[in-house]
Design a protein around this motif. Structure first.
Motif, mmCIF file in Angstrom:
data_model
loop_
_atom_site.group_PDB
_atom_site.id
_atom_site.type_symbol
_atom_site.label_atom_id
_atom_site.label_comp_id
_atom_site.label_asym_id
_atom_site.label_seq_id
_atom_site.Cartn_x
_atom_site.Cartn_y
_atom_site.Cartn_z
ATOM 1 N N ASP A 39 31.254 79.068 53.827
ATOM 2 C CA ASP A 39 31.465 77.944 52.945
ATOM 3 C C ASP A 39 31.903 76.835 53.436
ATOM 4 O OD1 ASP A 39 30.090 79.457 50.881
ATOM 5 O OD2 ASP A 39 32.101 80.190 50.011
ATOM 6 N N THR A 40 32.943 77.084 54.258
ATOM 7 C CA THR A 40 33.864 76.096 55.041
ATOM 8 C C THR A 40 32.895 75.402 56.168
ATOM 9 O OG1 THR A 40 35.709 77.308 54.647
ATOM 10 C CG2 THR A 40 35.947 75.703 56.490
ATOM 11 N N PHE A 41 32.072 76.177 56.809
ATOM 12 C CA PHE A 41 31.247 75.846 58.000
ATOM 13 C C PHE A 41 30.389 74.702 57.408
ATOM 14 C CE2 PHE A 41 27.129 76.402 60.357
ATOM 15 C CZ PHE A 41 27.575 75.910 61.476
ATOM 16 N N PHE A 42 29.863 74.813 56.100
ATOM 17 C CA PHE A 42 28.919 73.758 55.686
ATOM 18 C C PHE A 42 29.656 72.606 55.047
ATOM 19 C CE2 PHE A 42 26.088 77.238 55.958
ATOM 20 C CZ PHE A 42 24.950 76.496 56.265
ATOM 21 N N VAL A 43 30.909 72.238 55.038
ATOM 22 C CA VAL A 43 31.595 71.314 54.422
ATOM 23 C C VAL A 43 32.752 70.734 55.465
ATOM 24 C CG1 VAL A 43 31.378 71.939 51.934
ATOM 25 C CG2 VAL A 43 33.475 72.777 53.127
ATOM 26 N N ILE A 44 33.322 71.503 56.293
ATOM 27 C CA ILE A 44 34.530 70.941 56.947
ATOM 28 C C ILE A 44 34.079 69.907 57.763
ATOM 29 C CG2 ILE A 44 34.429 72.663 58.870
ATOM 30 C CD1 ILE A 44 37.425 72.741 58.662
ATOM 31 N N LEU A 101 24.166 66.650 60.758
ATOM 32 C CA LEU A 101 25.462 67.445 60.423
ATOM 33 C C LEU A 101 25.415 67.646 59.006
ATOM 34 C CD1 LEU A 101 27.991 66.114 62.824
ATOM 35 C CD2 LEU A 101 27.067 68.517 62.802
ATOM 36 N N VAL A 102 25.795 68.784 58.381
ATOM 37 C CA VAL A 102 26.051 69.214 57.077
ATOM 38 C C VAL A 102 27.471 69.913 57.117
ATOM 39 C CG1 VAL A 102 25.525 70.461 54.962
ATOM 40 C CG2 VAL A 102 23.839 69.396 56.236
ATOM 41 N N GLY A 103 28.599 69.199 57.120
ATOM 42 C CA GLY A 103 29.833 69.829 57.612
ATOM 43 C C GLY A 103 29.675 70.147 59.068
ATOM 44 N N GLN A 104 29.847 71.309 59.630
ATOM 45 C CA GLN A 104 29.790 71.474 61.019
ATOM 46 C C GLN A 104 28.200 72.000 61.438
ATOM 47 O OE1 GLN A 104 31.706 70.552 63.606
ATOM 48 N NE2 GLN A 104 32.516 69.342 61.745
ATOM 49 N N TYR A 105 27.480 72.493 60.404
ATOM 50 C CA TYR A 105 26.231 72.701 60.477
ATOM 51 C C TYR A 105 25.360 71.701 61.165
ATOM 52 C CZ TYR A 105 21.400 74.204 59.458
ATOM 53 O OH TYR A 105 20.081 74.407 59.661
ATOM 54 N N ALA A 106 24.828 71.900 62.353
ATOM 55 C CA ALA A 106 24.077 70.819 63.106
ATOM 56 C C ALA A 106 22.491 71.198 63.216
ATOM 57 C CB ALA A 106 24.565 70.843 64.559
ATOM 58 N N HIS A 107 21.945 70.862 62.256
ATOM 59 C CA HIS A 107 20.369 71.039 61.910
ATOM 60 C C HIS A 107 19.817 70.393 63.340
ATOM 61 C CE1 HIS A 107 17.031 72.802 60.132
ATOM 62 N NE2 HIS A 107 16.295 71.597 60.310
ATOM 63 N N GLY A 108 20.297 69.339 63.779
ATOM 64 C CA GLY A 108 19.595 68.639 65.088
ATOM 65 C C GLY A 108 19.609 69.698 66.196
ATOM 66 N N ASN A 109 20.187 70.730 66.252
ATOM 67 C CA ASN A 109 20.563 71.479 67.298
ATOM 68 C C ASN A 109 20.103 73.039 66.990
ATOM 69 O OD1 ASN A 109 20.574 71.586 70.252
ATOM 70 N ND2 ASN A 109 22.837 71.537 70.074
ATOM 71 N N GLU A 110 19.402 73.597 67.482
ATOM 72 C CA GLU A 110 18.896 75.129 67.377
ATOM 73 C C GLU A 110 19.819 76.049 67.169
ATOM 74 O OE1 GLU A 110 17.591 72.955 69.414
ATOM 75 O OE2 GLU A 110 15.507 72.515 68.798
#
Length: 315
Positions: free
Chosen positions: A154-159, A173-182
């Motif tokens: 949960d934190t990963f996707f918002v922080i 970026l979605v929080g620290q989720y980086a969809h532009g990188n595999e």
């Protein structure tokens, strides 16, 4: 590909996999000696990223070794695939650089993504801590169990934090989720492993809707051999393979109402999403060939056997 039957000479492919996994280069020699890749013994940077990716490859080699009943190789590569745990520091809750004496690199900032000059490749400790698609259950355990893992996700996707001036390759970026990188591509689907498919659906639908574009760019990051598009195509029909060598395709949130896939030998696999809409993003229930499913995935064998997967969508 070996386990799915796409390789003609599987024994030769297996021999090549073992040979390449035993090379003394790019940190593998250190991995064999220490069980991880110490930064003070490596002539190159990015040691944590390499260790995490070698662990995925080693787990895959172990699976193919099992196909040949090569028990010694299964044990060796399964053990080596756990190297990621030696880079995980429970005190801070992240993977990080480690020296040959076991001490951790300091200072440590889980947000910093210093391209080619740190322990990570095009990413930071937040992103690489979740790069364990081959052992999600093990990651859940070291983080502290399902509840702690859910909180971490949960934190990963918002922080948010300062990635630094050289983090150009960390995009979408979605929080620290980086969809532009595999290294992040499987992470939303990890919610399925703790019984929160609803949260998986939310994240996947958001990425599908917000991070792909009908313009000249199309994607929010480097296409890298088609992975950005592959994620979109699979996720659009509600499926994604988390572990690259296991063959389970986990449910997300389909955006199509119906898809028919040619799976060979004259067979088709059809996915139907009943009542699908921009509002109905959650999978209320699913059935395979008319039989209700009590799990949030289908296997590769079930897909190539042909049939119909039905999703019943709701708000």
């Amino acid at each position: 590909l070996c386990l799915k039957g796409y390789v003609r000479d599987v024994p030769a492919a297996y021999q090549a996999m073992v040979a390449s996994s035993m090379l003394d280069e790019r940190g593998q020699e250190l991995l064999k000696q220490y069980g991880y890749i110490p930064f003070d013994k490596s002539a190159e940077m990015e040691t944590v990223s390499k260790a995490m990716e070698f662990a995925i490859a080693d787990a895959s080699v172990a699976k193919v070794a099992g196909f040949f009943d090569d028990e010694d190789a299964v044990e060796y590569f399964s053990t080596r695939s756990q190297a990621w745990k030696k880079h995980y520091d429970p005190e801070v809750g992240f993977v990080r650089g480690r020296a040959s004496d076991g001490s951790w690199r300091t200072p440590f900032d889980p947000f910093k993504a210093i391209h080619m000059k740190s322990d990570f490749t095009e990413g930071n400790a937040w992103q690489y801590t979740f790069l364990v698609p081959q052992d999600v259950e093990g990651l859940i355990e070291v983080i502290g169990g399902p509840q702690a893992f859910e909180e971490k996700l949960d934190t990963f996707f918002v922080i948010e934090g300062d990635l630094g001036p050289s983090a150009d390759d960390v995009t979408g970026l979605v929080g620290q989720y980086a969809h532009g990188n595999e290294p992040s591509h499987h992470v939303a689907y990890m919610y399925n492993y703790i019984g929160r498919q609803d949260k998986c659906a939310e994240k996947v639908r958001h990425i599908l809707d917000e991070l792909y574009f009908d313009d000249h760019s199309g994607v929010c990051g480097n296409e890298d051999a088609g992975q950005m598009s592959a994620w979109y195509i699979l996720s659009s029909v509600g499926l994604y393979q988390v572990d690259p060598a296991k063959g389970d395709f986990h449910f997300g949130s389909p955006v199509v109402k119906k898809a028919v896939m040619n799976v060979g030998d004259g067979k088709t696999f059809t996915v139907i999403a009943h009542d699908n809409s921009p509002e109905n993003i959650y999978i209320k229930s699913a059935s395979l060939n008319g039989t209700p499913l009590d799990r949030t995935y289908v296997t590769y064998e079930e897909i190539v056997s042909g049939g119909t997967l039905e999703f019943f969508m709701t708000k």
